[in-house]
Design a protein around this motif. Structure first.
Motif, short mmCIF file in Angstrom:
data_model
loop_
_atom_site.label_atom_id
_atom_site.label_comp_id
_atom_site.label_asym_id
_atom_site.label_seq_id
_atom_site.Cartn_x
_atom_site.Cartn_y
_atom_site.Cartn_z
N ASN A 270 0.74 -0.84 0.17
CA ASN A 270 -0.43 0.18 -0.10
C ASN A 270 0.90 0.92 0.07
O ASN A 270 0.56 2.95 -0.83
CB ASN A 270 -0.91 -0.02 1.04
CG ASN A 270 -2.15 -0.71 1.10
OD1 ASN A 270 -2.68 -0.96 -0.45
ND2 ASN A 270 -2.96 -1.34 2.16
N ASP A 271 2.08 1.13 0.92
CA ASP A 271 2.29 2.64 0.82
C ASP A 271 3.43 2.86 -0.01
O ASP A 271 3.67 3.45 -0.77
CB ASP A 271 3.58 2.53 2.53
CG ASP A 271 3.03 2.16 3.29
OD1 ASP A 271 1.78 2.63 3.83
OD2 ASP A 271 3.32 1.80 4.66
N HIS A 272 4.29 1.64 -0.52
CA HIS A 272 5.33 2.41 -1.72
C HIS A 272 4.32 1.78 -3.41
O HIS A 272 4.79 2.56 -4.03
CB HIS A 272 5.99 1.03 -1.54
CG HIS A 272 7.05 1.50 -0.01
ND1 HIS A 272 7.90 2.19 0.16
CD2 HIS A 272 6.48 0.87 0.58
CE1 HIS A 272 8.05 2.76 0.49
NE2 HIS A 272 7.57 1.53 2.09
N PHE A 273 2.94 1.49 -3.41
CA PHE A 273 2.71 1.10 -4.68
C PHE A 273 1.04 2.19 -4.86
O PHE A 273 0.88 2.03 -6.38
CB PHE A 273 2.57 -0.18 -5.22
CG PHE A 273 3.73 -0.58 -5.08
CD1 PHE A 273 4.67 -0.19 -5.81
CD2 PHE A 273 4.19 -2.26 -4.83
CE1 PHE A 273 6.23 -0.81 -5.90
CE2 PHE A 273 5.44 -2.64 -5.01
CZ PHE A 273 6.76 -1.74 -5.72
N THR A 275 -1.19 3.73 -1.87
CA THR A 275 -1.70 4.93 -1.16
C THR A 275 -0.29 5.96 -1.62
O THR A 275 -1.26 7.08 -2.16
CB THR A 275 -1.94 4.57 -0.19
OG1 THR A 275 -0.74 3.97 0.95
CG2 THR A 275 -3.33 3.81 0.41
N ASN A 276 0.48 6.11 0.07
CA ASN A 276 1.45 6.82 -0.27
C ASN A 276 2.19 7.61 -1.68
O ASN A 276 2.04 9.22 -2.37
CB ASN A 276 2.37 6.96 0.16
CG ASN A 276 2.14 6.78 2.11
OD1 ASN A 276 0.64 6.27 2.15
ND2 ASN A 276 3.18 7.22 3.12
N LYS A 277 2.21 6.62 -2.24
CA LYS A 277 3.18 6.76 -3.96
C LYS A 277 2.35 5.68 -5.09
O LYS A 277 1.54 4.74 -5.03
CB LYS A 277 4.27 5.65 -3.90
CG LYS A 277 5.32 6.65 -3.08
CD LYS A 277 6.87 6.52 -3.18
CE LYS A 277 8.09 6.89 -1.86
NZ LYS A 277 8.43 5.71 -1.36
C1 LIG Z 1 2.44 6.36 4.53
O1 LIG Z 1 0.64 7.51 4.90
C2 LIG Z 1 0.70 7.31 5.93
C3 LIG Z 1 -0.56 8.52 6.07
O2 LIG Z 1 0.08 9.56 6.22
C4 LIG Z 1 1.56 7.61 6.97
O3 LIG Z 1 1.44 6.87 8.10
C5 LIG Z 1 3.16 6.41 6.73
O4 LIG Z 1 3.93 6.49 7.56
C6 LIG Z 1 2.92 6.29 4.75
N1 LIG Z 1 4.08 5.06 5.22
C7 LIG Z 1 5.44 5.86 4.56
C8 LIG Z 1 5.84 4.49 4.27
O5 LIG Z 1 5.71 6.82 4.11
#
Ligand SMILES: *[C@@H]1O[C@H](CO)[C@@H](O)[C@H](O)[C@H]1NC(C)=O
Ligand SMILES: Cc1cc2nc3c(=O)[nH]c(=O)nc-3n(C[C@H](O)[C@H](O)[C@H](O)COP(=O)(O)OP(=O)(O)OC[C@H]3O[C@@H](n4cnc5c(N)ncnc54)[C@H](O)[C@@H]3O)c2cc1C
Ligand SMILES: *[C@@H]1O[C@H](CO)[C@@H](O)[C@H](O)[C@H]1NC(C)=O
Ligand SMILES: CC(=O)N[C@H]1CO[C@H](CO)[C@@H](O)[C@@H]1O
Length: 510
Positions: A270-273, A275-277
């Protein structure tokens, strides 16, 4: 394989005009008399056409399917040698009021196919061809051409001119171009160019009444062929866009994790592919849950692939977060586009491509992102049901995270394929040796439960299923989109082009 010529068939079928019953006991003849007397058809077919009758090796081989659950049942097989042969066969079937169904890779597994309980199989394999246009921008592909043939032919032709060419095909080598393509069609190159169906420029089709027609974007049917195409005709050829290859190199990293890492792995995905990125156009992530008895005899492992285009090794930016989780193993390989199927275990020689007499229902759902809580629940249920040497131990839970830019760059209203905003194509594939309807029910219950967990975790009102992966109990909305205008448009087109429902075995509209 020994193939019967039309002359031999004509001779064999001669019993029908001479004494009835003669030599029927050889078991080498088509069903005797009645609507299945093929002589009238044989007269109209080209010399290259073949007819296979029950009780022959040819018939057995040509009717075997990937999934034996709710298979269509056929009484005779026609293998057209020309486009006209397809048209004549459809007209013949209509005259005799016999159902008919195109067979291509025979990997279609939706249980609605089982509604065909007798009739004519039209095996498309002889209509296999790839002709590259002079300008190198399109290719005309025969209606019975396999994905691998399309890719290999373009690749070989490119080698000679020094410019490598590609088009979007299914990722899996053993499916046809059109089987997936008519339902949308996912593949490695969709991040650049869109779905398989998005490449189509024109099509030659045999319609429900056996007439031949060529359609393109000016036809009212065009919209429906890109997502619900199995409902409207037999495509005998398609002209599809092709492209010069941008990058020859591709690389993969395969990370294997124990089931204790479900949360960490899918949070990282999720984080890398997702949601965040956003996953870049040149990166694909996929995972399978399956039993690897060497790694763990008791629980399925997570096999996680990160694939990247244009590099000799996957950039550590994409793999480090997964290495940090602590995989059981990690392996990096580099090569070219044509290695991808082998690397991901879906080449023609890989287990998922074999027709091994197994039941193979899938229960697909499109998702935007992973719900880590739901992934855990699904994993635990899957692990308890598919563990070790249990009945369902050959099952695979598939999570396909292709890049989406090309798919999402196309107006969602422009095709019957309705799910362009979904990032993940997910499905448990419940594989087992068929026994009885009780076992079928247990398998269906397990598949539905697993899908339900992910659906509840999706937070969406409606469940969305890729028809080409679907089980068969989904609703029309789940196959073709929830919007009323989509359903109305499909129904209107079905009434217009296939009012008698000749093409209503594969995820039927009506
Ligand atoms: C992704 O975004 C969430 C919510 O903003 C944050 O809590 C999380 O640390 C982020 N993950 C990364 C790997 O940057
Ligand atoms: C191992 C495996 C890998 C897969 N990989 C992918 C993938 O990478 N990408 C993807 O999108 N999907 C994939 N799928 C799903 C695939 O899209 C469907 O299973 C598809 O129906 C298979 O097509 P086929 O030609 O093998 O099957 P078939 O059963 O021969 O055809 C499927 C349906 O399409 C109809 N049909 C076939 N050819 C024509 C034609 N020329 N004109 C009109 N109708 C036709 C048939 O009548 C049938 O109803 C995969 C499935 C399996 C089992
Ligand atoms: C994730 O799934 C759990 C379990 O189904 C559910 O309770 C939760 O609401 C889901 N989270 C989101 C963000 O939808
Ligand atoms: C089109 C189709 O097959 N619809 C089916 C969807 O599933 C329901 C419930 O199993 C069936 O009743 C429909 O016929």
């Amino acid at each position: 394989m020994h193939r019967l010529t039309i002359e031999v068939i004509t001779a064999m079928c001669a019993w029908a005009i001479s004494a009835v019953g003669q030599s029927v006991s050889t078991g080498r003849l088509c069903p005797q008399g009645g609507p299945y007397n093929m002589i009238e058809l044989v007269k109209k077919l080209s010399p290259a056409a073949r007819i296979y009758c029950p009780g022959t090796e040819e018939f057995e081989e040509a009717s075997i399917r990937w999934s034996v659950l709710e298979e269509p049942k056929v009484n005779v097989i026609v293998v057209p040698g020309t486009v006209d042969d397809v048209a004549e066969t459809v007209k013949f079937a209509n005259q005799r009021k016999l159902p008919f169904l195109a067979y291509n890779g025979a990997h279609g597994a939706v249980t609605t196919l089982g509604k065909m309980d007798h009739g004519i199989e039209i095996l498309m394999h002889q209509l296999s061809s790839v002709e590259i246009a002079k300008d190198g921008k399109t290719a005309k592909v025969g209606g019975g051409t396999m994905s691998k043939t399309v890719t290999d032919t373009l690749w070989e032709a490119g080698k000679q001119t020094g410019k490598l060419m590609i088009t979007v095909t299914g990722a899996c080598e053993c499916v046809s171009l059109l089987g997936p393509g008519l339902g949308g069609g996912h593949g490695w190159l969709q991040g650049h160019y869109g779905l398989i169906a998005d490449q189509f420029v024109s099509m030659d089709i045999v319609m429900a009444d056996g007439s031949r027609t060529i359609i393109d974007k000016t036809s009212s049917l065009w919209w429906a062929m890109k997502g619900a195409g199995h409902n409207f005709g037999i495509v005998t050829a398609v002209t599809t866009k092709i492209y010069d290859i941008k990058h020859r190199d591709w690389a993969i990293e395969t990370l294997v994790f124990g089931g204790d890492k479900v949360e960490a792995v899918y949070q990282a995905a999720n984080d890398h592919f997702l949601t965040n990125k956003t996953q870049p156009v040149d990166v694909i992530h996929w995972s399978y849950w399956l039993n690897n008895l060497d790694a763990n005899p008791n629980k399925p492992v997570i096999i996680f692939y990160v694939i990247q285009e244009g590099v000799k090794a996957v950039d550590t930016v994409y793999t480090k977060p997964f290495h940090d989780i602590g995989p059981l193993s990690a392996e990096a390989v580099g090569g070219s586009y044509t290695d991808l199927a082998e690397w991901t275990d879906i080449s023609t020689s890989a287990p998922p491509c074999q027709k091994a007499g197994l039941a193979n229902p899938r229960f697909p759902i499109y998702l935007e992102l992973y719900n880590v809580t739901a992934q855990r629940k699904a994993y635990d249920l899957f692990a308890s049901a598919a563990r070790g040497s249990s009945t369902f131990s050959r099952s695979v839970f598939m999570f396909e995270g292709y890049s989406m830019q090309g798919v999402q760059g196309i107006d969602p209203e422009s095709t019957a394929f309705a799910f362009r905003d979904a990032n993940l194509l997910v499905a448990p594939l419940i594989t087992y040796l068929p026994a009885d309807s009780d076992l079928d029910k247990r398998a269906a219950k397990l598949g539905e439960q697993l899908r339900q967990i992910l659906y509840e975790g999706s937070g969406r009102k409606e469940l969305r299923a890729y028809i080409n992966y679907s089980y068969g109990d989904e609703t029309l909305q789940q196959w073709y989109g929830n919007e009323k205008w989509r359903q109305d448009r499909l129904q209107a087109l079905k009434r217009k082009y296939d009012p008698e429902g000749k093409f209503s075995f594969y995820a039927p509209i009506a």
